[in-house]
Motif scaffolding. Structure first.
Motif, mmCIF file in Angstrom:
data_model
loop_
_atom_site.group_PDB
_atom_site.id
_atom_site.type_symbol
_atom_site.label_atom_id
_atom_site.label_comp_id
_atom_site.label_asym_id
_atom_site.label_seq_id
_atom_site.Cartn_x
_atom_site.Cartn_y
_atom_site.Cartn_z
ATOM 1 N N PHE A 1 93.139 -6.784 -0.919
ATOM 2 C CA PHE A 1 93.671 -5.416 -0.893
ATOM 3 C C PHE A 1 94.959 -5.335 -1.701
ATOM 4 C CE2 PHE A 1 90.945 -5.954 2.716
ATOM 5 C CZ PHE A 1 90.256 -4.751 2.798
ATOM 6 N N GLN B 1 96.495 3.021 -0.682
ATOM 7 C CA GLN B 1 95.174 3.562 -0.327
ATOM 8 C C GLN B 1 94.772 3.153 1.072
ATOM 9 O OE1 GLN B 1 92.938 2.467 -3.668
ATOM 10 N NE2 GLN B 1 92.456 0.418 -2.973
ATOM 11 N N ARG C 1 91.152 3.701 2.893
ATOM 12 C CA ARG C 1 90.008 3.818 2.000
ATOM 13 C C ARG C 1 88.782 3.082 2.562
ATOM 14 N NH1 ARG C 1 90.839 5.301 -3.485
ATOM 15 N NH2 ARG C 1 88.937 5.109 -4.690
ATOM 16 N N LEU C 2 88.990 1.840 2.989
ATOM 17 C CA LEU C 2 87.846 1.062 3.484
ATOM 18 C C LEU C 2 87.306 1.650 4.784
ATOM 19 C CD1 LEU C 2 85.840 -1.235 3.444
ATOM 20 C CD2 LEU C 2 87.596 -2.762 4.326
ATOM 21 N N LEU D 1 83.584 2.860 5.249
ATOM 22 C CA LEU D 1 82.701 2.276 6.268
ATOM 23 C C LEU D 1 82.065 3.365 7.118
ATOM 24 C CD1 LEU D 1 84.926 -0.688 7.506
ATOM 25 C CD2 LEU D 1 82.610 -0.899 6.607
ATOM 26 N N ILE E 1 79.416 5.476 5.393
ATOM 27 C CA ILE E 1 78.134 4.793 5.199
ATOM 28 C C ILE E 1 77.421 4.560 6.529
ATOM 29 C CG2 ILE E 1 77.161 2.587 4.445
ATOM 30 C CD1 ILE E 1 79.321 2.934 2.128
ATOM 31 N N HIS F 1 80.564 -6.211 -3.705
ATOM 32 C CA HIS F 1 81.619 -6.804 -2.876
ATOM 33 C C HIS F 1 81.872 -8.283 -3.178
ATOM 34 C CE1 HIS F 1 82.176 -3.156 -0.734
ATOM 35 N NE2 HIS F 1 82.885 -3.711 0.238
ATOM 36 N N PHE G 1 85.282 -9.259 -4.751
ATOM 37 C CA PHE G 1 86.505 -9.474 -3.969
ATOM 38 C C PHE G 1 86.610 -10.924 -3.491
ATOM 39 C CE2 PHE G 1 85.478 -4.962 -2.594
ATOM 40 C CZ PHE G 1 86.476 -4.361 -3.328
ATOM 41 N N VAL H 1 85.259 -7.660 9.839
ATOM 42 C CA VAL H 1 85.358 -6.216 9.576
ATOM 43 C C VAL H 1 84.680 -5.431 10.700
ATOM 44 C CG1 VAL H 1 84.438 -4.387 8.066
ATOM 45 C CG2 VAL H 1 85.714 -6.282 7.080
ATOM 46 N N PHE I 1 76.288 -0.920 12.213
ATOM 47 C CA PHE I 1 77.091 -1.791 11.353
ATOM 48 C C PHE I 1 76.328 -3.072 11.019
ATOM 49 C CE2 PHE I 1 79.956 -5.198 10.357
ATOM 50 C CZ PHE I 1 80.784 -4.616 9.415
ATOM 51 N N ILE J 1 73.661 -2.494 8.375
ATOM 52 C CA ILE J 1 74.244 -2.265 7.050
ATOM 53 C C ILE J 1 74.804 -3.566 6.474
ATOM 54 C CG2 ILE J 1 76.264 -1.156 5.986
ATOM 55 C CD1 ILE J 1 75.482 1.296 7.767
ATOM 56 N N ILE K 1 83.849 8.570 -2.077
ATOM 57 C CA ILE K 1 84.660 8.671 -0.879
ATOM 58 C C ILE K 1 85.761 9.722 -1.049
ATOM 59 C CG2 ILE K 1 86.025 7.308 0.785
ATOM 60 C CD1 ILE K 1 83.020 6.483 0.404
#
Ligand SMILES: Cc1cc2nc3c(=O)[nH]c(=O)nc-3n(C[C@H](O)[C@H](O)[C@H](O)COP(=O)(O)OP(=O)(O)OC[C@H]3O[C@@H](n4cnc5c(N)ncnc54)[C@H](O)[C@@H]3O)c2cc1C
Ligand code: HEM
Length: 367
Positions: free
Chosen positions: A38, A45, A48-49, A53, A56, A77, A80, A90, A118, A121, A366
């Protein structure tokens, strides 16, 4: 499941800043290595995540839209350095922050709904990441930076290998002036043998990355590019003509598709409506008109909101201009531009009678 998720999020949403703060605190305790993914200054920001999340997770009942996107997102992803343990961290942090905020509204049924969604996904993203054979990211050297208007720059980069994108897709980009602030940009050309990619970047007000790119990018800068995402494409075999609707730099992926089609002798007819507030916003019009002059299957209609219509063009918003011609029942429709422009155009076309499955756009933004 989705109703429980949406209803509980409706109660939690006003507290997104608190939820985000708790979320990151817990994530960085559970998986300290993720802190480096990050930005150094988290205020830039924050949230943002978490917003991504939740956005979605709420779409878990739309697998046809969601699954192809999740595969791309999982591959994305990798750039990262995300590993499977981080997904668990997460998930735990997300559920714990919602629980803290929702108090008695966090019932066992609500918890089960979030946990199940979750898990589904995260599994799709991880499976796709594990199967990906390409590099997690590419470095690319800037070879050209030109201001086309006061707030818009054309940037050409040469990646160190072929980036496996298809015309119409977009990529995330990290620039040296703004480390760890990844942003999506759309290549404006079809893949070339030399691998070079052209981007059109408009500086948005208060924008961290776009202003840095327009004002401070120089040849020799080294960018990082993530894997391609998105599903804008033209099916040449479908026997259907194509309506393209582009607002602002949203023209870039459509230009890439036109560039791709131009290598074939025969193509479906392509009508491109290209809109902005004024003539100055239509920075790519001359280029597109030149393409239309040598490719009889392409026609370009400039649309301006303010001022008299341009020659061969129309006045008003893109949504108004396009629906003036009816429902386009025999066309595949591609819409590209800001989230607000996409929303306005798609909803007006649906009212005009265009079927939803005729229309393609990249909806997972987003902002
Ligand atoms: C699929 C996709 C493809 C994209 N392709 C391109 C492209 O080819 N060229 C390009 O220039 N941009 C493109 N964008 C937008 C780009 O990813 C960034 O969102 C944009 O450059 C702003 O980033 P920033 O860091 O400057 O602004 P931020 O610091 O993230 O935001 C600053 C402020 O600007 C607002 N804002 C963010 N984005 C926009 C926007 N698009 N219009 C108006 N206000 C905005 C934010 O809400 C915020 O208030 C694309 C976005 C998506 C989702
Ligand atoms: C179900 C799992 C996940 C989903 C659905 C998801 C979704 C997303 C989306 C859509 C974005 C893009 C936001 C934007 O810039 O527009 C994003 C950004 C990001 N994601 Fe994920 N993600 C997931 C898991 C993870 C994990 C496990 C990590 C590792 C810590 C992670 C780290 C990040 C980071 C660092 C960003 C950049 C945005 C920022 O700086 O805040 N994500 N995620």
């Amino acid at each position: 499941m989705v109703r429980l998720i949406r209803d509980s999020w409706a109660k939690a949403e006003p507290y997104t800043p608190e939820i985000s703060q708790f979320f990151y605190g817990m994530l960085f305790t559970l998986a300290p290595a993720t802190r480096d993914f990050f930005p150094i200054n988290m205020e830039v920001q924050r949230g943002r995540l978490v917003r991504a999340l939740v956005h979605i997770v709420q779409m878990v009942d739309r697998p046809d839209d969601l699954l192809p996107f999740l595969r791309q997102l999982g591959r994305d992803h990798r750039k990262f350095g995300v590993i499977p343990d981080h997904y668990e961290a997460v998930g735990t942090a997300l559920l714990a922050s919602l629980k803290t905020q929702l108090g008695p509204d966090w019932t066992p049924a609500v918890e089960r709904a979030w946990a199940e969604a979750f898990t589904i996904i995260a599994r799709f993203m991880q499976d796709a990441a594990a199967k990906d054979e390409y590099p997690a990211s590419w470095t690319a050297t800037v070879t050209d930076h030109r201001r086309l208007t006061w707030d818009l720059a054309l940037v050409r980069v040469e990646p160190e290998g072929q980036v496996p994108y298809q015309a119409g897709q977009y990529l995330s980009v990290e620039v040296p002036q703004r480390p760890r602030l990844w942003r999506y940009l759309s290549p404006a050309n079809a893949p070339r043998p030399d691998g070079s990619i052209e981007f059109h970047v408009r500086a948005v007000e208060g924008g961290w990355v776009s202003r840095a790119v327009v004002s401070h990018t120089q040849p020799g800068d080294v960018w990082r590019l993530g894997p391609p995402l998105g599903r804008l494409s033209v099916d040449r075999e479908a026997g259907r003509d194509v309506l393209m609707v582009a607002g602002g730099t949203g023209v870039a992926p459509l230009r890439a598709l036109i560039d791709d089609l131009a290598q074939w002798g025969e193509n479906p007819k392509v009508h491109l409506f290209y809109g902005g507030q004024t003539r100055e916003d239509l920075y790519d019009l001359e280029e597109l008109r030149s393409l239309a002059a040598v490719n009889p299957w392409l026609s370009v209609v400039p649309v301006v909101e303010k001022g008299p219509a341009l020659s061969g063009g129309e006045e008003g918003t893109l949504a108004e201009a396009v629906t003036r011609h009816g429902a386009w029942p025999k066309h595949d429709v591609l819409v590209s531009g800001s989230p607000a422009m996409i929303r306005a155009t798609v909803s007006r076309m649906l009212v005009a009678g265009t079927a939803l499955d005729q229309i393609k756009y990249d909806p997972f933004t987003i902002d």
